[in-house]
Design an enzyme around this catalytic site. Structure first.
Site, PDB file in Angstrom:
ATOM      1  N   SER A 178       0.821  -1.276  -0.039  1.00 34.47           N
ATOM      2  CA  SER A 178       0.027  -0.066  -0.109  1.00 34.47           C
ATOM      3  C   SER A 178       0.787   1.251   0.058  1.00 34.47           C
ATOM      4  O   SER A 178       0.478   2.066  -0.855  1.00 34.47           O
ATOM      5  CB  SER A 178      -0.724  -0.007   1.244  1.00 34.47           C
ATOM      6  OG  SER A 178      -1.995  -0.917   1.046  1.00 34.47           O
ATOM      7  N   THR A 197      -3.926  -3.614   8.819  1.00 33.50           N
ATOM      8  CA  THR A 197      -3.448  -5.195   8.325  1.00 33.50           C
ATOM      9  C   THR A 197      -3.352  -6.090   9.545  1.00 33.50           C
ATOM     10  O   THR A 197      -3.493  -5.632  10.629  1.00 33.50           O
ATOM     11  CB  THR A 197      -2.449  -5.090   7.165  1.00 33.50           C
ATOM     12  OG1 THR A 197      -2.428  -6.116   6.595  1.00 33.50           O
ATOM     13  CG2 THR A 197      -1.210  -4.730   7.635  1.00 33.50           C
ATOM     14  N   LYS A 212      -6.835  -6.281  12.711  1.00 32.01           N
ATOM     15  CA  LYS A 212      -8.045  -5.863  12.246  1.00 32.01           C
ATOM     16  C   LYS A 212      -9.368  -6.032  13.091  1.00 32.01           C
ATOM     17  O   LYS A 212      -9.971  -5.194  13.056  1.00 32.01           O
ATOM     18  CB  LYS A 212      -8.383  -6.890  10.793  1.00 32.01           C
ATOM     19  CG  LYS A 212      -7.328  -6.698   9.758  1.00 32.01           C
ATOM     20  CD  LYS A 212      -7.728  -7.537   8.412  1.00 32.01           C
ATOM     21  CE  LYS A 212      -6.745  -7.094   7.277  1.00 32.01           C
ATOM     22  NZ  LYS A 212      -7.271  -7.842   6.170  1.00 32.01           N
ATOM     23  N   ASN A 272     -10.487  -2.969   8.184  1.00 35.70           N
ATOM     24  CA  ASN A 272      -9.229  -2.790   7.428  1.00 35.70           C
ATOM     25  C   ASN A 272      -8.837  -1.565   6.855  1.00 35.70           C
ATOM     26  O   ASN A 272      -7.779  -1.002   6.242  1.00 35.70           O
ATOM     27  CB  ASN A 272      -8.992  -3.759   6.385  1.00 35.70           C
ATOM     28  CG  ASN A 272      -9.544  -3.348   4.903  1.00 35.70           C
ATOM     29  OD1 ASN A 272     -10.938  -2.553   5.027  1.00 35.70           O
ATOM     30  ND2 ASN A 272      -9.392  -3.942   3.730  1.00 35.70           N
ATOM     31  N   ASP A 314     -12.280  -5.371   2.316  1.00 32.70           N
ATOM     32  CA  ASP A 314     -11.623  -6.370   1.563  1.00 32.70           C
ATOM     33  C   ASP A 314     -12.634  -7.123   0.678  1.00 32.70           C
ATOM     34  O   ASP A 314     -12.142  -7.446  -0.642  1.00 32.70           O
ATOM     35  CB  ASP A 314     -11.346  -7.468   2.656  1.00 32.70           C
ATOM     36  CG  ASP A 314      -9.827  -7.362   3.480  1.00 32.70           C
ATOM     37  OD1 ASP A 314      -8.977  -7.133   2.619  1.00 32.70           O
ATOM     38  OD2 ASP A 314      -9.569  -7.805   4.351  1.00 32.70           O
ATOM     39  N   GLY A 364     -11.903 -21.149   2.908  1.00 35.89           N
ATOM     40  CA  GLY A 364     -10.981 -20.188   3.708  1.00 35.89           C
ATOM     41  C   GLY A 364     -12.037 -19.226   4.625  1.00 35.89           C
ATOM     42  O   GLY A 364     -12.549 -18.390   3.681  1.00 35.89           O
ATOM     43  N   GLY A 409     -11.408 -17.259   7.130  1.00 40.15           N
ATOM     44  CA  GLY A 409     -10.867 -16.553   8.079  1.00 40.15           C
ATOM     45  C   GLY A 409     -11.177 -14.796   7.711  1.00 40.15           C
ATOM     46  O   GLY A 409     -12.318 -14.884   7.402  1.00 40.15           O
ATOM     47  N   GLY A 410     -10.350 -14.138   8.096  1.00 43.92           N
ATOM     48  CA  GLY A 410     -10.769 -12.584   8.112  1.00 43.92           C
ATOM     49  C   GLY A 410     -11.038 -12.287   6.584  1.00 43.92           C
ATOM     50  O   GLY A 410     -12.155 -11.686   6.461  1.00 43.92           O
ATOM     51  N   ARG A 456     -14.666 -21.540  12.614  1.00 40.98           N
ATOM     52  CA  ARG A 456     -14.592 -20.455  11.563  1.00 40.98           C
ATOM     53  C   ARG A 456     -15.864 -20.610  10.840  1.00 40.98           C
ATOM     54  O   ARG A 456     -16.556 -19.641  10.582  1.00 40.98           O
ATOM     55  CB  ARG A 456     -13.331 -20.552  10.877  1.00 40.98           C
ATOM     56  CG  ARG A 456     -12.360 -20.023  11.858  1.00 40.98           C
ATOM     57  CD  ARG A 456     -11.096 -19.421  11.344  1.00 40.98           C
ATOM     58  NE  ARG A 456     -10.287 -18.403  12.205  1.00 40.98           N
ATOM     59  CZ  ARG A 456      -9.127 -17.784  11.848  1.00 40.98           C
ATOM     60  NH1 ARG A 456      -9.072 -17.833  10.607  1.00 40.98           N
ATOM     61  NH2 ARG A 456      -8.731 -17.325  12.648  1.00 40.98           N
ATOM     62  N   GLY A 513      -4.478 -12.444  -6.809  1.00 36.01           N
ATOM     63  CA  GLY A 513      -4.343 -11.462  -5.422  1.00 36.01           C
ATOM     64  C   GLY A 513      -3.887 -10.531  -5.688  1.00 36.01           C
ATOM     65  O   GLY A 513      -4.553  -9.178  -5.000  1.00 36.01           O
TER      66      GLY A 513
END
Ligand code: NAD
Length: 269
Positions: free
Chosen positions: A21, A67, A71, A92, A108, A132, A134-135, A161, A247
Site C-alpha cells: 500500500s 492489516t 483488524k 481494514n 476487503d 477459507g 478467516g478474515g 470458523r 491476489g
C-alpha cells in the site's frame, strides 16, 4: 516529498515491510499532485491502546489502513463501524474525523468484488465456493451476500470458523443458501481461495486435486494469495480454460475503496 504541510495516512500491522500500500498510495499521491503521504507503522501489540489514543489526537492524519494482526483488535476500539465491519468484527481501514472520532470499515470484500466485476463476473443469482473462512474469506463471503449471490458453499478445516461465518451470513442475508460441503466444482460460477494455501513455493492446492477435473471453463477462479501471483490453483484453472483473478488484482482494486473511505482518493483510481 513530505513537507510540514503534508497530510498523512498510515498503514498499521506487524510485520509491515511486505505491504504494497505505501508504494501504491504514494505513487498515486505524487502523480496526482497531492500533498499527502502514507507511512508504514510496524506496531507492537502492547502499544495498540496508546496508538488508538494517538490516532484520535493526530490532527494531520486522515486515516489508517489496518492489516494483520490488528483488524479485529482495532475494530473493538473504534467509535463507530460500518454495518459490514460490525457484522464481521474486523476493520481494514479507519477514518479520522476532525473532532478525533475514529470510524472503521472493512473493504476487503468490496475490493475482491470490484476486481471480479472487471472480469465480467455478475454476482446476482450466482453460486460461489469460498475456501477459507478467516478474515478475508469472511469479508469476501459477506460482499457476495450483499451483492445477491444465490448460494455460498464455505470450506475451512476450522469448524468454529465455518460455524461463525454461517451465523453472520444467515443473519445478514436470510434468503442466501449456505452450505458447507461440496463434491464437485461443476455448479460454481465462482471458486475463490481465501486461505493462505498456495503461498510461497509449497505448490499446495486448497482443494483435492482430482476435483479440479470437474471445473468448468465458464467458472471464474480467484485467489487472494499475492505471492506467487499465479498460484498452483490459478495455473490449473487456466489450463482448464477458466478466467482467473489474482491476489494482486484484488489488492489493487482495494486502493480506491481504502482511499475513498479515508477521503484521500476517488473510489475509481
Ligand atoms: P486468516 O488466518 O484469518 O484465515 C485463513 C483461513 O484459512 C483460516 O480460517 C484457516 O483455517 C483457513 N485454511 C487454512 N488451510 C485451509 C485449507 N486447506 N482449506 C480451507 N481453508 C483453509 O487469514 P486472512 O487474514 O483471511 O488471510 C488469508 C490470505 O489472504 C493470506 O494469504 C493473506 O496474505 C491474503 N490476503 C490477500 C489480500 C489481497 O488483497 N489479495 C488482502 C488481505 C489478505
Amino acid at each position: 516529498m513530505i513537507r510540514g504541510s503534508t497530510e498523512l495516512v498510515a498503514i498499521v500491522g506487524s510485520p509491515i515491510a511486505q505491504v504494497k500500500s505505501p508504494e501504491n498510495f504514494n505513487t498515486w499521491f505524487a502523480s496526482n499532485g497531492c500533498d499527502l503521504a502514507m507511512l508504514p507503522i510496524d506496531l507492537q501489540e502492547t502499544a495498540l491502546e496508546a496508538f488508538v489514543g494517538s490516532l484520535r489526537g493526530w490532527q494531520n492524519l486522515r486515516g489508517c489502513v489496518v492489516t494483520v494482526p490488528y483488524k479485529q483488535a482495532l475494530a473493538a476500539r473504534l467509535d463507530g463501524l460500518s454495518a459490514r465491519a460490525a457484522a464481521l468484527g474486523s476493520v481494514n481501514v479507519v477514518r479520522r474525523h476532525s473532532d478525533g472520532r475514529l470510524l472503521g470499515d472493512n473493504v476487503d470484500g468490496a475490493g475482491f468484488l470490484g476486481a471480479a466485476r472487471k472480469q465480467g463476473f455478475q454476482p446476482a443469482g450466482k453460486r460461489a465456493l469460498v475456501i477459507g473462512c478467516g478474515g478475508v474469506g469472511s469479508a469476501i463471503a459477506y460482499a457476495l451476500g450483499e451483492a445477491g449471490v444465490r448460494q455460498i458453499i464455505l470450506s475451512d478445516p476450522s469448524a468454529i470458523r465455518v460455524g461463525a461465518l454461517c451465523e453472520v451470513l444467515g443473519t445478514a442475508f436470510p434468503s442466501l443458501e449456505i452450505a458447507t460441503h461440496y463434491r464437485s466444482l461443476e455448479a460454481f460460477d465462482l471458486v475463490v481461495n481465501a486461505s493462505p494455501v498456495g503461498m510461497g513455493s509449497t505448490n499446495e492446492l486448497p482443494l483435492p486435486a482430482p476435483m479440479l477435473t470437474t471445473l468448468q471453463p465458464s467458472t471464474l477462479v480467484a485467489d487472494v494469495v499475492t505471492s506467487p501471483e499465479i498460484t498452483p490453483l490459478l495455473q490449473q484453472a487456466r489450463d482448464r480454460g477458466c478466467a482467473v483473478q489474482t491476489g494482486p488484482q484484488m489488492a489493487f482494486a482495494q486502493l480506491g475503496h481504502l482511499g475513498a473511505f479515508m477521503g484521500v482518493t476517488p473510489l475509481e483510481i
